[in-house]
Structure formats: C-alpha cells, structure tokens
Design an enzyme around this catalytic site. Structure first.
Site, PDB file in Angstrom:
ATOM      1  N   GLU A 241      -3.703   2.331  -7.202  1.00 46.77           N
ATOM      2  CA  GLU A 241      -3.866   3.527  -6.286  1.00 46.77           C
ATOM      3  C   GLU A 241      -2.940   4.810  -6.483  1.00 46.77           C
ATOM      4  OE1 GLU A 241      -6.409   2.273  -2.962  1.00 46.77           O
ATOM      5  OE2 GLU A 241      -4.318   1.897  -2.326  1.00 46.77           O
TER       6      GLU A 241
ATOM      7  N   GLY B  72      -7.145   9.172  -0.151  1.00 42.60           N
ATOM      8  CA  GLY B  72      -7.921  10.123   1.075  1.00 42.60           C
ATOM      9  C   GLY B  72      -7.983  11.576   0.699  1.00 42.60           C
TER      10      GLY B  72
ATOM     11  N   HIS C  63       0.999  -1.239  -0.042  1.00 38.69           N
ATOM     12  CA  HIS C  63       0.019  -0.066  -0.011  1.00 38.69           C
ATOM     13  C   HIS C  63       1.060   1.293   0.031  1.00 38.69           C
ATOM     14  CE1 HIS C  63      -2.670   3.280   1.447  1.00 38.69           C
ATOM     15  NE2 HIS C  63      -3.730   2.346   0.775  1.00 38.69           N
TER      16      HIS C  63
ATOM     17  N   GLY D  95     -11.437   5.822   3.293  1.00 41.29           N
ATOM     18  CA  GLY D  95     -12.201   6.498   3.827  1.00 41.29           C
ATOM     19  C   GLY D  95     -13.854   6.086   3.942  1.00 41.29           C
TER      20      GLY D  95
ATOM     21  N   SER E 219      -9.999   7.585  -3.072  1.00 44.08           N
ATOM     22  CA  SER E 219     -11.386   8.384  -2.934  1.00 44.08           C
ATOM     23  C   SER E 219     -12.416   8.083  -3.617  1.00 44.08           C
ATOM     24  CB  SER E 219     -11.037   9.991  -3.790  1.00 44.08           C
ATOM     25  OG  SER E 219     -10.112  10.515  -2.789  1.00 44.08           O
TER      26      SER E 219
HETATM   27  P1  PGA Z   1      -9.244   6.443   0.252  1.00 43.27           P
HETATM   28  O1  PGA Z   1      -8.225   5.384   0.286  1.00 43.27           O
HETATM   29  O2  PGA Z   1     -10.370   5.563  -0.208  1.00 43.27           O
HETATM   30  O3  PGA Z   1      -9.583   6.909   1.611  1.00 43.27           O
HETATM   31  O4  PGA Z   1      -8.749   7.183  -0.875  1.00 43.27           O
HETATM   32  C1  PGA Z   1      -7.855   4.030  -0.544  1.00 43.27           C
HETATM   33  C2  PGA Z   1      -6.785   3.467  -0.065  1.00 43.27           C
HETATM   34  O5  PGA Z   1      -5.912   3.986   0.690  1.00 43.27           O
HETATM   35  O6  PGA Z   1      -6.803   1.995  -0.212  1.00 43.27           O
END
Ligand code: PGA
Length: 248
Positions: free
Chosen positions: A164, A170, A92, A232, A210
């Site tokens: 990602e 986030g 990650h 989130g 997000s």
């Molecule tokens: P997010 O995080 O949906 O809050 O952007 C995704 C992730 O870190 O896997």
C-alpha cells in the site's frame, strides 16, 4: 485463474449498528461462489459470531503486541481471537504514520497473532518522499524483512502481504500497474531470499490504495497481485463487491 482475495478496511468508520446493516446487505448481495473479508473496528468484532454466511470473513484492523498487561485502552490478539475473529491487519500505514508503529512492533504483533491462531495481513509501503528519493525498494525490504523476522516458513501460510503505497491511500491517485508490478515482484525476491522460491511463489500479495470498481481490473491483472485491500470504496458494500467482480 488465481483466486482473488478482496478485503475491505473500514478504518474508523461505522458504528456496530451501521456495521450490522452493512453485513446484512453484503449477505444479500454476495454470490455463493464469492468470498469477501471485512476488517472492522473493535466495537463491531462481536458481530463475527453472528455471521452465518461462510463467504463473509471478519477481521480486526489492529492488535496490541502483548497478550495482556498494563496497556490501558489496548486490545490483544488473545482478546480478539476469543471473539472468533481469525484475521487481523497489521502495520497499516495509518498505524505507522499516526501511532508511530515500528517494524519491530509489526513483527511482535504478527507473532502474537500467529500464537493465537489468527491469520494476518502485513501492510507495507513507501511514502511519496521516500519514492521521490529513490528509496522505495529499501523501505519495502526493511518493512518486510523486519516484519517477518523470526517467522518460520511453515507459518507463512497464515500471512498475506499488502503493498500500500502511502501516497495512493485515500488520495484517488492509484499506483500505475508498472509501479505495482515492480514493487510486488521486488517483494517476492525479498521473500525468496529470506525463505525460499516456493515461499515466494506461494506468498499472496494484495495491492491497496484508491482501488475502486473502475480501476480494479487493471490492478488485478498484475501477475504478482492476488487481490486488494480496499478503504474508501469498501464503505459501500455494492462497491466492494463491484471490485471483487471487476475481473470478470
Ligand atoms: P483507500 O484505502 O482504498 O481509501 O485508498 C486503502 C487502505 O487504507 O487500506
């Protein structure tokens, strides 16, 4: 229609007590034909054995690359697998960013997970600076080829990829469907070169960054996307299921 894989990533949120409540709610709300995966902190992994609903799968968020050893504070795939946990996130961006995790480490972690009969979700993605510098494909290629180095094609069935982009995690700034389509299609080419066309066709790729119930449908509409990795929005079981149901 392709089967969607939706995975919640709890990050460093929720105590085991809170996670228990969360799973009870999820159990009440999830449909008989729906499937959801939640990756949770180590302190909640023991709950895995208490889940009676086959539609809820629990995963870890990280493992150490060695099976055992003098690594104070670390947890291995062997330890996690012993709890009945069958899946883990690997690489990650928060691991890479804050804990200096390298592609070589992600590679070793994948091998350790596979050895312990676990499935993995290998996360990869470029930072904003790398994208601005026109280096997106170069970075994605390095993360995927080095992460999967030495993996046999018949092991790929236990591996899912998650694109990602770091700038979208986030931040509320979801990547455009074009960005997601370009990046995931490119990664399929990388897989084809490394393994075969069949491997590329069968490789599942999730998008994360997000995603929420309002933008999930568009993301899941991208041909080369098979689901989402959700941070989130996953903290609320209703929202996580809302994302799973967004395509309908
Ligand atoms: P997010 O995080 O949906 O809050 O952007 C995704 C992730 O870190 O896997």
């Amino acid at each position: 229609m392709k089967e969607l894989m939706v995975v919640g990533n709890m990050k460093m949120y929720k105590t085991a007590t809170e996670m228990k409540t969360y799973l009870t709610t999820l159990h009440k709300l999830i449909g008989a034909d729906e499937k959801i995966t939640v990756c949770v902190p180590y302190t909640s992994l023991h709950l895995c054995k208490k889940i009676t609903n086959p539609n809820i799968v629990m995963g870890a968020e990280n493992i150490h690359e060695e099976e055992e050893g003098k690594f104070t504070g670390e947890i291995s795939a062997k330890m996690v697998a012993d709890l009945g946990v069958e899946l883990t996130l690997i690489g990650h961006s928060e691991r890479r960013q804050y804990f200096g995790e390298t592609n070589l480490q992600t590679n070793k972690k994948i091998k350790s997970a596979l050895k312990n009969k676990m499935r993995v979700i290998l996360c990869f993605g470029e930072t904003r600076a790398q994208r601005m510098a026109g280096k997106t494909n170069e970075i994605l290629q390095a993360q995927v080829t080095e992460g999967l180095a030495g993996i046999y094609e018949n092991e790929l069935k236990s591996i899912v990829l998650a694109y990602e982009p770091v700038w979208a995690i986030g931040t509320g700034e979801v990547a455009s469907t074009k960005d997601v389509s370009d990046a995931t299609a490119f990664v399929k080419e990388v897989i084809q070169k490394m393994f075969s066309k069949k491997a590329a066709d069968e490789m599942k790729i999730l998008y994360g960054g997000s995603v929420d119930p309002s933008n999930a449908k568009a993301i899941f509409g991208v041909k080369t996307v098979d689901g989402g990795l959700i941070g989130g929005a996953a903290l609320d079981p209703q929202k996580l299921l809302g994302i799973l149901r967004a395509r309908n």
